[in-house]
Design a protein around this motif. Structure first.
Motif, PDB file in Angstrom:
ATOM      1  N   ARG A  60      -6.040  -5.603  -4.124  1.00 36.15           N
ATOM      2  CA  ARG A  60      -4.716  -5.750  -4.384  1.00 36.15           C
ATOM      3  C   ARG A  60      -3.916  -6.341  -5.589  1.00 36.15           C
ATOM      4  NH1 ARG A  60      -0.749  -4.235  -0.032  1.00 36.15           N
ATOM      5  NH2 ARG A  60      -2.263  -3.745   1.588  1.00 36.15           N
ATOM      6  N   THR A 109       0.170   6.801  -2.943  1.00 36.92           N
ATOM      7  CA  THR A 109       1.085   5.654  -3.895  1.00 36.92           C
ATOM      8  C   THR A 109       2.100   6.038  -4.957  1.00 36.92           C
ATOM      9  OG1 THR A 109      -0.582   4.037  -2.840  1.00 36.92           O
ATOM     10  CG2 THR A 109       1.133   3.307  -4.493  1.00 36.92           C
ATOM     11  N   GLY A 118       8.252  -0.759  -3.142  1.00 40.31           N
ATOM     12  CA  GLY A 118       6.849  -1.368  -3.719  1.00 40.31           C
ATOM     13  C   GLY A 118       6.180  -0.635  -3.933  1.00 40.31           C
ATOM     14  N   ALA A 119       6.069   0.695  -3.710  1.00 36.57           N
ATOM     15  CA  ALA A 119       5.043   1.627  -4.120  1.00 36.57           C
ATOM     16  C   ALA A 119       4.774   1.743  -5.878  1.00 36.57           C
ATOM     17  CB  ALA A 119       5.423   2.885  -3.709  1.00 36.57           C
ATOM     18  N   SER A 123       2.979  -3.183  -5.256  1.00 33.16           N
ATOM     19  CA  SER A 123       3.144  -4.244  -4.333  1.00 33.16           C
ATOM     20  C   SER A 123       2.887  -3.813  -2.823  1.00 33.16           C
ATOM     21  CB  SER A 123       4.290  -5.021  -4.490  1.00 33.16           C
ATOM     22  OG  SER A 123       5.451  -4.297  -4.170  1.00 33.16           O
ATOM     23  N   ALA A 124       3.016  -2.190  -2.689  1.00 35.06           N
ATOM     24  CA  ALA A 124       2.645  -1.724  -1.565  1.00 35.06           C
ATOM     25  C   ALA A 124       1.397  -0.713  -1.926  1.00 35.06           C
ATOM     26  CB  ALA A 124       3.976  -1.085  -1.038  1.00 35.06           C
ATOM     27  N   VAL A 126       0.031   2.977  -0.291  1.00 34.98           N
ATOM     28  CA  VAL A 126       0.800   3.906   0.642  1.00 34.98           C
ATOM     29  C   VAL A 126      -0.219   5.130   0.771  1.00 34.98           C
ATOM     30  CG1 VAL A 126       2.728   5.616   0.836  1.00 34.98           C
ATOM     31  CG2 VAL A 126       3.059   3.399  -0.305  1.00 34.98           C
ATOM     32  N   ASP A 143       0.202  -0.277   3.824  1.00 36.12           N
ATOM     33  CA  ASP A 143       1.491  -0.728   4.217  1.00 36.12           C
ATOM     34  C   ASP A 143       2.541   0.260   4.746  1.00 36.12           C
ATOM     35  OD1 ASP A 143       0.956  -3.556   3.264  1.00 36.12           O
ATOM     36  OD2 ASP A 143       0.877  -2.687   1.266  1.00 36.12           O
TER      37      ASP A 143
END
Length: 329
Positions: A60, A109, A118-119, A123-124, A126, A143
């Motif tokens: 992350r 993503t 957030g993509a 921060s996300a 996908v 997420d």
């Protein structure tokens, strides 16, 4: 068509390569594999339910760093907080990610930037139903799923690639993403193919048999030469498709890049001999990832059908034009 890179494009590629070398070099790759093994990967490299829910594959912190570097927002307009570049630049960036064997749903993503909160910033995480049928990668760490509301339920299944955990779930890939997804996946395959050429040539120059490097033997020279030819043909096709954005050219690029990555990794294994099959070498990881990517976005049968339809339509148009010209006289 001129495929020479501009200075800005060269700088972009060099910047991403430096970032990945510093944050996801060989030691980080090996650590990812070890973490996957300790979380439930069998010695064969198959993924069990443990790794799929462990969260060990997608880093992350690195994901956010990629977001800060513009990896996911590269094609978003500057007015929307993106970098404002195009597919040719995205292909260069994804080529470097493929070269480094960076795991995670990179393509999904990237495509979700601007559509999923957030993509773009990383921060996300996908993912997408890009494998066809009921399979989706990285569902346990995602997420969001591209084009879906909420995360669907799923059951972890075995995967040939220790760094691509798979889940059985239900869902479809929304229209409008397939072509770009196929092209970016082709770029990942291209990066892997070029890297296996480097690995094969380096090993052939270092490994000695009968008092000389094995690279001096004709059979090994031929293997390395064929690897290079396939990779360079794929590079030309991928770069051309990035410029034109044509669906048939993207399908052809995916076909050629898949072949270059899979056959290149196999030939690289051949050059390495028994060493290539060991966990101490990276070659088998390139092969396993190439197998998975070959089933993503455009499979070979799908790409072949698209190309056949395009060629059939063009042949029909030519026949009609010739008939009209003959009738006119």
């Amino acid at each position: 068509m001129d495929f020479r890179l501009t200075e800005d494009q060269r700088d972009l590629r060099a910047g991403i390569r430096d970032l990945l070398a510093g944050r996801y070099g060989r030691e980080a790759l090996r650590e990812s594999v070890r973490a996957s093994e300790s979380s439930g990967v069998a010695s064969s490299g198959a993924v069990s339910s443990g790794v799929a829910s462990s969260g060990a594959v997608v880093d992350r912190r690195l994901w956010r760093e990629l977001g800060e570097a513009g990896f996911f927002s590269l094609r978003l307009p500057e007015s929307e907080g993106g970098v404002g570049l195009g597919l040719p630049e995205a292909v260069l960036v994804f080529e470097e990610a493929g070269r480094a064997l960076l795991p995670g749903p990179l393509v999904a993503t990237h495509l979700a930037a601007g559509a999923v909160p957030g993509a773009a910033s990383g921060s996300a995480v996908v993912t997408a139903f890009d494998l066809g049928g009921p399979l989706v990668a990285y569902l346990g760490e995602a997420d969001a799923v591209l084009g879906a509301e909420g995360l669907p339920a799923g059951e972890p299944v075995r995967s040939v690639d220790p760094l691509t955990p798979l889940w059985r779930s239900s869902g479809v890939l929304p229209s409008g993403y397939r072509e770009a997804g196929a092209l970016l996946t082709a770029a990942l395959q291209l990066g892997s193919a070029l890297r296996t050429v480097e690995l094969a040539v380096r090993y052939a120059g270092e490994r000695e048999q009968f008092g000389q490097p094995i690279g001096g033997f004709q059979a090994v020279k031929h293997l390395c030469a064929r690897m290079l030819v396939r990779a360079e043909v794929a590079r030309t096709a991928v770069y051309a498709a990035a410029v034109t954005g044509d669906a048939a050219e993207i399908a052809a690029a995916k076909l050629l890049a898949d072949e270059a990555a899979v056959r290149g990794a196999r030939d690289c294994l051949q050059v390495h001999g028994g060493m290539g099959f060991t966990w101490e070498a990276d070659v088998h990881l390139h092969l396993k990832r190439a197998w998975v990517r070959a089933e993503q976005w455009h499979t070979a049968p799908e790409a072949e059908e698209l190309l056949a339809a395009r060629l059939g339509a063009e042949a029909e148009e030519e026949a009609v034009a010739e008939a009209e010209a003959a009738a006119m006289g």
